[in-house]
Design a protein around this motif. Structure first.
Motif, PDB file in Angstrom:
ATOM      1  N   ARG A  27       0.843  -1.192   0.000  1.00  0.00           N
ATOM      2  CA  ARG A  27       0.000   0.000   0.000  1.00  0.00           C
ATOM      3  C   ARG A  27       0.884   1.251   0.000  1.00  0.00           C
ATOM      4  N   HIS A  28       0.367   2.325  -0.599  1.00  0.00           N
ATOM      5  CA  HIS A  28       1.144   3.568  -0.699  1.00  0.00           C
ATOM      6  C   HIS A  28       0.419   4.734  -0.025  1.00  0.00           C
ATOM      7  N   LEU A  29       1.141   5.489   0.777  1.00  0.00           N
ATOM      8  CA  LEU A  29       0.596   6.727   1.366  1.00  0.00           C
ATOM      9  C   LEU A  29       1.489   7.906   0.992  1.00  0.00           C
ATOM     10  N   ASP A  30       0.873   8.932   0.394  1.00  0.00           N
ATOM     11  CA  ASP A  30       1.554  10.204   0.120  1.00  0.00           C
ATOM     12  C   ASP A  30       1.283  11.101   1.326  1.00  0.00           C
ATOM     13  N   SER A  31       2.252  11.174   2.255  1.00  0.00           N
ATOM     14  CA  SER A  31       1.986  11.891   3.513  1.00  0.00           C
ATOM     15  C   SER A  31       1.842  13.391   3.292  1.00  0.00           C
ATOM     16  N   GLY A  32       2.351  13.900   2.173  1.00  0.00           N
ATOM     17  CA  GLY A  32       2.189  15.327   1.877  1.00  0.00           C
ATOM     18  C   GLY A  32       0.722  15.723   1.786  1.00  0.00           C
ATOM     19  N   LEU A  33      -0.119  14.771   1.382  1.00  0.00           N
ATOM     20  CA  LEU A  33      -1.548  15.088   1.268  1.00  0.00           C
ATOM     21  C   LEU A  33      -2.151  15.461   2.622  1.00  0.00           C
ATOM     22  N   LEU A  34      -1.613  14.917   3.700  1.00  0.00           N
ATOM     23  CA  LEU A  34      -2.155  15.236   5.026  1.00  0.00           C
ATOM     24  C   LEU A  34      -1.912  16.714   5.342  1.00  0.00           C
ATOM     25  N   TYR A  35      -0.663  17.147   5.105  1.00  0.00           N
ATOM     26  CA  TYR A  35      -0.329  18.548   5.394  1.00  0.00           C
ATOM     27  C   TYR A  35      -1.040  19.478   4.409  1.00  0.00           C
ATOM     28  N   ARG A  36      -1.178  19.009   3.162  1.00  0.00           N
ATOM     29  CA  ARG A  36      -1.926  19.801   2.179  1.00  0.00           C
ATOM     30  C   ARG A  36      -3.384  19.939   2.603  1.00  0.00           C
ATOM     31  N   GLY A  37      -3.964  18.855   3.150  1.00  0.00           N
ATOM     32  CA  GLY A  37      -5.356  18.907   3.610  1.00  0.00           C
ATOM     33  C   GLY A  37      -5.530  19.926   4.733  1.00  0.00           C
ATOM     34  N   VAL A  38      -4.560  19.962   5.640  1.00  0.00           N
ATOM     35  CA  VAL A  38      -4.633  20.930   6.741  1.00  0.00           C
ATOM     36  C   VAL A  38      -4.462  22.349   6.188  1.00  0.00           C
ATOM     37  N   GLY A  39      -3.511  22.522   5.270  1.00  0.00           N
ATOM     38  CA  GLY A  39      -3.295  23.845   4.662  1.00  0.00           C
ATOM     39  C   GLY A  39      -4.561  24.323   3.951  1.00  0.00           C
ATOM     40  N   MET A  40      -5.197  23.419   3.224  1.00  0.00           N
ATOM     41  CA  MET A  40      -6.421  23.755   2.500  1.00  0.00           C
ATOM     42  C   MET A  40      -7.533  24.153   3.464  1.00  0.00           C
ATOM     43  N   ALA A  41      -7.663  23.412   4.561  1.00  0.00           N
ATOM     44  CA  ALA A  41      -8.715  23.722   5.538  1.00  0.00           C
ATOM     45  C   ALA A  41      -8.510  25.133   6.097  1.00  0.00           C
ATOM     46  N   VAL A  42      -7.245  25.502   6.344  1.00  0.00           N
ATOM     47  CA  VAL A  42      -6.980  26.839   6.892  1.00  0.00           C
ATOM     48  C   VAL A  42      -7.290  27.909   5.841  1.00  0.00           C
ATOM     49  N   PHE A  67     -11.144  16.428   1.039  1.00  0.00           N
ATOM     50  CA  PHE A  67     -10.879  17.120  -0.231  1.00  0.00           C
ATOM     51  C   PHE A  67     -10.454  16.124  -1.300  1.00  0.00           C
ATOM     52  N   PRO A  68     -10.974  16.272  -2.536  1.00  0.00           N
ATOM     53  CA  PRO A  68     -10.459  15.431  -3.619  1.00  0.00           C
ATOM     54  C   PRO A  68      -8.969  15.749  -3.816  1.00  0.00           C
ATOM     55  N   GLU A  69      -8.177  14.701  -4.099  1.00  0.00           N
ATOM     56  CA  GLU A  69      -6.729  14.864  -4.213  1.00  0.00           C
ATOM     57  C   GLU A  69      -6.360  15.980  -5.199  1.00  0.00           C
TER      58      GLU A  69
END
Ligand code: CDP
Ligand code: CDP
Length: 212
Positions: A27-42, A67-69
């Motif tokens: 399985r693959h996780l792009d951990s940058g998406l987590l920080y991007r999700g938080v940035g987007m929420a702000v 959020f959609p990727e």
């Protein structure tokens, strides 16, 4: 088995992580998406990016499906991500999800900035992917041009350098190779050659050999 792939923006770590995961059936996780999700929420909350409380609240209520990727891929969101990523409480709130993903069977490939150093220091394989800032900016420019936009190449290079600077110099979980990471410089490697080199590294580590 855990494979940690870290490196700066547009070094190619996401492409490598995806291809390695397919190769091994992990399985693959792009951990940058987590920080991007938080940035987007702000950004959407209308708050200032340096408003720590909005970022911490977003990280503590993090929802991977919010959020959609594609909506998280812009340079504006990347910049917001790197600002909120320097807040220690934001990073702490996102640790459990990443560590539990790392336990995926039969294996996990995670790419980011601190996977080999903080999230999974026990990872069997750690690869630190690099390329010169000029080459990385060139990749970003080609990506943006491919989407049909008008691109200011000098601004893209300046953004990449500013993000490197923030990511490498923050107090918590700065971007740096783990002491036991294998370095992979992709400046002069196309995608297929980089994937082959990365798989050679994984195979060498699995066989107990020192990678070439
Ligand atoms: O995940 P990261 O930001 O490190 O990079 P990526 O998204 O995997 O790659 C950034 C861009 O560079 C993509 O358009 C890739 O196709 C391209 N790339 C490349 O041209 N040569 C490589 N060796 C790796 C990626
Ligand atoms: O694909 P690219 O390398 O351009 O960015 P990303 O991996 O999506 O990461 C966006 C930002 O999130 C980075 O500039 C870091 O500030 C932050 N990040 C982090 O701090 N730790 C991680 N494990 C992954 C991303």
């Amino acid at each position: 088995m855990i494979i940690a792939i870290d490196g700066p923006a547009a070094s190619g770590k996401g492409t490598l992580a995806k291809r390695i995961a397919v190769h091994y059936g992990f399985r693959h996780l792009d951990s940058g998406l987590l920080y991007r999700g938080v940035g987007m929420a702000v950004i959407l909350s209308g708050g200032a990016l340096h408003d720590k409380s909005a970022a911490i609240a977003a990280a503590q209520a993090y929802d991977p499906g919010r959020f959609p990727e594609d909506d998280l891929k812009s340079d504006e969101v990347a910049k917001a991500a790197s600002i909120v990523a320097a807040i220690p409480e934001v990073r702490t709130a996102l640790i459990a999800l990443q560590r539990s993903f790392a336990q995926s069977k039969p294996g996990a490939v995670i790419d980011g900035r601190d996977i080999g150093t903080v999230i999974a220091p026990e990872a069997e394989v750690k690869i630190y992917v690099t390329a010169t800032a000029e080459e990385r900016a060139g990749r970003r420019v080609r990506e943006l041009q491919g989407r049909g936009g008008l691109v200011d190449a000098a601004a893209v290079l300046a953004d990449i350098k500013a993000r490197d600077e923030r990511d490498m110099n923050r107090a918590v979980a700065p971007l740096k190779p783990a002491p036991d990471a294998v370095l992979l410089d992709t400046t002069y490697l196309g995608i297929d050659a980089a994937v082959r080199a990365a798989i050679d590294i994984v195979e060498a580590v699995r066989a107990g050999r020192r990678p070439a």
